[in-house]
Structure formats: C-alpha cells, structure tokens
Motif scaffolding. Structure first.
Motif, mmCIF file in Angstrom:
data_model
loop_
_atom_site.group_PDB
_atom_site.id
_atom_site.type_symbol
_atom_site.label_atom_id
_atom_site.label_comp_id
_atom_site.label_asym_id
_atom_site.label_seq_id
_atom_site.Cartn_x
_atom_site.Cartn_y
_atom_site.Cartn_z
ATOM 1 N N TYR A 8 20.627 -6.706 -20.888
ATOM 2 C CA TYR A 8 19.219 -7.053 -20.719
ATOM 3 C C TYR A 8 18.351 -6.237 -21.670
ATOM 4 C CZ TYR A 8 14.774 -8.156 -18.538
ATOM 5 O OH TYR A 8 13.492 -8.576 -18.325
ATOM 6 N N LYS A 9 18.690 -4.983 -21.847
ATOM 7 C CA LYS A 9 17.949 -4.131 -22.792
ATOM 8 C C LYS A 9 18.085 -4.683 -24.209
ATOM 9 C CE LYS A 9 17.302 0.648 -24.248
ATOM 10 N NZ LYS A 9 17.726 2.055 -24.034
ATOM 11 N N GLN A 10 19.282 -5.106 -24.575
ATOM 12 C CA GLN A 10 19.492 -5.690 -25.901
ATOM 13 C C GLN A 10 18.653 -6.948 -26.083
ATOM 14 O OE1 GLN A 10 23.743 -6.268 -26.113
ATOM 15 N NE2 GLN A 10 24.150 -4.100 -26.491
ATOM 16 N N LEU A 55 14.243 -3.526 -9.601
ATOM 17 C CA LEU A 55 13.591 -2.234 -9.853
ATOM 18 C C LEU A 55 14.118 -1.623 -11.150
ATOM 19 C CD1 LEU A 55 11.727 0.084 -9.146
ATOM 20 C CD2 LEU A 55 13.528 0.985 -7.643
ATOM 21 N N GLN A 56 15.411 -1.677 -11.374
ATOM 22 C CA GLN A 56 15.982 -1.154 -12.620
ATOM 23 C C GLN A 56 15.449 -1.920 -13.829
ATOM 24 O OE1 GLN A 56 20.196 -1.439 -11.922
ATOM 25 N NE2 GLN A 56 20.289 0.547 -10.910
ATOM 26 N N MET A 57 15.319 -3.225 -13.695
ATOM 27 C CA MET A 57 14.793 -4.039 -14.786
ATOM 28 C C MET A 57 13.335 -3.675 -15.061
ATOM 29 S SD MET A 57 16.571 -7.642 -13.710
ATOM 30 C CE MET A 57 15.892 -8.647 -15.012
ATOM 31 N N ALA A 58 12.551 -3.504 -14.008
ATOM 32 C CA ALA A 58 11.139 -3.140 -14.173
ATOM 33 C C ALA A 58 11.012 -1.764 -14.837
ATOM 34 C CB ALA A 58 10.426 -3.157 -12.826
ATOM 35 N N GLN A 59 11.850 -0.834 -14.442
ATOM 36 C CA GLN A 59 11.816 0.501 -15.053
ATOM 37 C C GLN A 59 12.174 0.433 -16.532
ATOM 38 O OE1 GLN A 59 14.511 2.273 -12.197
ATOM 39 N NE2 GLN A 59 12.819 3.264 -11.079
ATOM 40 N N LEU A 60 13.148 -0.393 -16.876
ATOM 41 C CA LEU A 60 13.515 -0.585 -18.276
ATOM 42 C C LEU A 60 12.364 -1.220 -19.047
ATOM 43 C CD1 LEU A 60 15.444 -0.721 -20.691
ATOM 44 C CD2 LEU A 60 16.331 -2.866 -19.731
ATOM 45 N N LEU A 64 9.921 0.278 -22.225
ATOM 46 C CA LEU A 64 9.779 -0.411 -23.510
ATOM 47 C C LEU A 64 8.358 -0.941 -23.732
ATOM 48 C CD1 LEU A 64 13.144 -2.431 -23.475
ATOM 49 C CD2 LEU A 64 12.618 -0.374 -24.814
ATOM 50 N N GLY A 65 7.467 -0.715 -22.753
ATOM 51 C CA GLY A 65 6.084 -1.187 -22.885
ATOM 52 C C GLY A 65 5.939 -2.684 -22.693
ATOM 53 N N ILE A 66 6.806 -3.259 -21.877
ATOM 54 C CA ILE A 66 6.821 -4.700 -21.656
ATOM 55 C C ILE A 66 6.218 -5.017 -20.292
ATOM 56 C CG2 ILE A 66 8.365 -6.669 -21.248
ATOM 57 C CD1 ILE A 66 10.219 -5.448 -23.372
ATOM 58 N N ASN A 67 5.364 -6.040 -20.246
ATOM 59 C CA ASN A 67 4.693 -6.460 -19.018
ATOM 60 C C ASN A 67 5.367 -7.699 -18.454
ATOM 61 O OD1 ASN A 67 2.828 -6.602 -16.997
ATOM 62 N ND2 ASN A 67 1.114 -7.163 -18.286
ATOM 63 N N GLY A 68 5.258 -7.894 -17.135
ATOM 64 C CA GLY A 68 5.847 -9.076 -16.515
ATOM 65 C C GLY A 68 5.449 -9.223 -15.064
ATOM 66 N N MET A 84 9.325 -3.513 -3.825
ATOM 67 C CA MET A 84 8.102 -4.163 -4.297
ATOM 68 C C MET A 84 7.038 -3.126 -4.643
ATOM 69 S SD MET A 84 7.535 -7.360 -1.753
ATOM 70 C CE MET A 84 8.938 -8.109 -0.984
ATOM 71 N N ASP A 85 6.866 -2.138 -3.768
ATOM 72 C CA ASP A 85 5.870 -1.084 -4.012
ATOM 73 C C ASP A 85 6.182 -0.310 -5.284
ATOM 74 O OD1 ASP A 85 4.353 -1.701 -1.779
ATOM 75 O OD2 ASP A 85 5.269 -0.142 -0.521
ATOM 76 N N LYS A 86 7.448 0.028 -5.490
ATOM 77 C CA LYS A 86 7.827 0.793 -6.678
ATOM 78 C C LYS A 86 7.599 -0.010 -7.961
ATOM 79 C CE LYS A 86 10.992 3.968 -4.481
ATOM 80 N NZ LYS A 86 12.358 4.490 -4.360
ATOM 81 N N ILE A 87 7.892 -1.286 -7.911
ATOM 82 C CA ILE A 87 7.662 -2.145 -9.073
ATOM 83 C C ILE A 87 6.169 -2.290 -9.322
ATOM 84 C CG2 ILE A 87 7.923 -4.506 -9.959
ATOM 85 C CD1 ILE A 87 10.684 -4.545 -8.518
#
Length: 114
Positions: A8-10, A55-60, A64-68, A84-87
């Motif tokens: 996913y990072k790639q 949560l791991q995806m949101a942290q990644l 990287l400065g990516i919004n979603g 949900m709260d952490k994201i």
C-alpha cells in the motif's frame, strides 16, 4: 494479490509521483472548482472487517501527507469507536458506510449505537 501495508505504501508513493493532490470525499464537495482537477485523487476507504488495518493505513497516509476519508459499517467487525477516534484525530473524515437495505435483506444482526 498482496494487500500488505508495504504494498500500500508503494502504491501511495507511485500515486504521489503522478499527482500530489489527494482530497477527502467531503473536500471534493466543499472545495472550489479550481483546486480540483482531472488528476485529483479522491481517497476513500470502506472499513469492513479490520479496523486495525484502517488505523495503520491512516497513520501511513498521514506520514506521507495524504488526505482521505474512512467509512465504517455498523456491524460488529468494523464498528470500533476507538479506531474511529484515532483516525479522526489524524485529521481524516469519518463517515457511515451504509448498507441498510442489504442488512435487512440478509437479516444481519446490527447492534444498537451506544
């Protein structure tokens, strides 16, 4: 298919090379037309079974400065307020991934909102 966080990072880095204009789903509707172009990337996630992965995806994405936007279902597998709260704390939109008709047809038990 390889659905790991490494892959996913790639993918995200490859998309950043093409265009760094990632916007949330809500941002698409709220933003002036001049900030959205044909190569804008609207990043949205449907959280079905694994809120920890989200949560791991949101942290990644955050690193990287990516919004979603993250859409959570109201089934026991994905209805996790802590995740949900952490994201949301990272600045991501949280939405309701609705499928009410599907739930009724399948007669899936949905527990009440707390």
């Amino acid at each position: 298919m390889d659905f790991t966080i490494v892959k996913y990072k790639q993918l995200l880095k490859a998309l950043q090379k093409i265009n760094n204009n990632f916007i949330s789903f809500g941002g698409y509707f709220q933003s002036p037309n001049q900030s959205i172009n044909q190569s804008s990337i609207i990043l949205r996630h449907d959280v079905d079974l694994f809120p920890q992965n989200s949560l791991q995806m949101a942290q990644l994405e955050y690193s990287l400065g990516i919004n979603g936007t993250y859409y959570f279902r109201v089934v026991p597998e994905s209805d996790n307020l802590e995740k949900m709260d952490k994201i949301a704390e990272l600045g991501y939109e949280i939405g309701y991934h609705y499928e009410d008709i599907d739930l009724v047809v399948r007669k899936i038990k949905v527990y009440p909102v707390k």
